[in-house]
Design a protein around this motif. Structure first.
Motif, mmCIF file in Angstrom:
data_model
loop_
_atom_site.group_PDB
_atom_site.id
_atom_site.type_symbol
_atom_site.label_atom_id
_atom_site.label_comp_id
_atom_site.label_asym_id
_atom_site.label_seq_id
_atom_site.Cartn_x
_atom_site.Cartn_y
_atom_site.Cartn_z
ATOM 1 N N ILE A 172 0.839 -1.210 0.000
ATOM 2 C CA ILE A 172 0.000 0.000 0.000
ATOM 3 C C ILE A 172 0.867 1.251 0.000
ATOM 4 N N TYR A 173 1.916 1.227 0.808
ATOM 5 C CA TYR A 173 2.793 2.399 0.856
ATOM 6 C C TYR A 173 3.505 2.598 -0.475
ATOM 7 N N SER A 188 2.430 1.840 -3.391
ATOM 8 C CA SER A 188 1.495 2.355 -4.383
ATOM 9 C C SER A 188 1.354 3.872 -4.291
ATOM 10 N N GLN A 189 1.532 4.419 -3.098
ATOM 11 C CA GLN A 189 1.489 5.870 -2.932
ATOM 12 C C GLN A 189 2.805 6.522 -3.324
ATOM 13 N N LEU A 190 3.888 5.767 -3.219
ATOM 14 C CA LEU A 190 5.206 6.339 -3.464
ATOM 15 C C LEU A 190 5.597 6.249 -4.935
ATOM 16 N N GLU A 230 3.792 4.944 -8.308
ATOM 17 C CA GLU A 230 2.586 4.405 -8.916
ATOM 18 C C GLU A 230 2.898 3.500 -10.107
ATOM 19 N N TRP A 234 4.042 -0.299 -9.254
ATOM 20 C CA TRP A 234 3.315 -0.925 -8.158
ATOM 21 C C TRP A 234 2.993 -2.385 -8.465
#
Length: 248
Positions: free
Chosen positions: A93-94, A96-98, A100, A103
């Motif tokens: 999850i982290y 995917s935010q960092l 994209e 991912w």
């Protein structure tokens, strides 16, 4: 110089939770068993994984490397499937935010690493130290094979995108990862052995105290019994003398 600093920083992220776990759990004075603390293992693994993702090692322009598979491996084999799964989900999850764009590849790779670690979980504590190091090497080789297969697939789908350096870099990085993973396993096993030794010493001290107490109680009981036995013998001798006088 920047590369050396990044490598030392990544090693610190991986090793620090091990020492914290030893400080908070294995070094307790009232330690009675080596049952793993899954909460500490989960928190330490997540903390280590996220920091490894935040500060990756840049080998060359655009090529990054992290030691994130190490805390994932240790969380599974020493903590179980739940700490490993929580580490996997949290870092995915982290990530995917960092980042994209990568991912999907990251989730696929860490899922493969999780499955590899889980396959060793069932009998991990029964393995000898040498066998654990061998499995750590197998884990590193498996990651290398997965990375090379990914590069080959990309080279087929996107011709002229992959050059020779894309094959050399995974070999170097996975070799480094395997060495550091072996170091982490050595530290964990060394701390566990010290904890076992301390538990055995505590048990020996308790047995020594119990034996000394039993000897003291036996001594205190033996003295009055000796006196009583002496009086009984005197009474017996006196009774025998009286009876012999009467019969005479």
């Amino acid at each position: 110089m920047e590369l050396v600093k990044d490598i030392i920083l990544q090693i610190t992220f991986v090793v620090l939770p091990i020492f914290v776990y030893h400080l908070l759990w294995l070094s307790r004075n009232n330690l009675s068993s080596l049952k793993p603390n899954k909460l500490l293992i989960t928190c330490g693994s997540i903390f280590s994984s996220i920091l490894c993702l935040i500060y990756p090692i840049e080998l060359i322009d655009g090529a990054f490397f992290t030691l994130q598979p190490i805390p994932l491996f240790t969380s599974v084999v020493y903590g179980g499937s739940i700490p490993g799964l929580l580490t996997l989900l949290t870092t995915s999850i982290y990530f995917s935010q960092l980042y994209e764009l990568g991912w999907v590849y990251f989730c696929g790779s860490v899922t493969v690493y999780f499955i590899l670690s889980l396959s060793l979980r069932s009998n991990w504590y029964s393995y000898t130290f040498k066998k654990k190091l061998n499995y750590a090497a197998i884990y590193g080789i498996s990651i290398l094979i997965f990375s090379l297969c990914t590069i080959i697939i990309v080279s087929v789908l996107i011709p002229h995108y992959v050059d020779l350096t894309n094959y050399v870099i995974p070999g170097i990085t996975i070799f480094t990862l395997t060495l550091i993973l072996s170091l982490c396993i050595y530290l964990i096993e060394y701390m566990r052995a010290n904890a076992v030794m301390r538990m055995e010493l505590m048990k020996a001290e308790k047995l020594s105290i119990v034996s000394e107490l039993a000897a003291s109680v036996a001594h205190e009981v033996r003295n009055p019994l000796t006196v009583v036995r002496g009086f009984v013998q005197l009474i017996g001798n006196s009774t025998n003398s009286t009876l012999s006088t009467v019969y005479k």
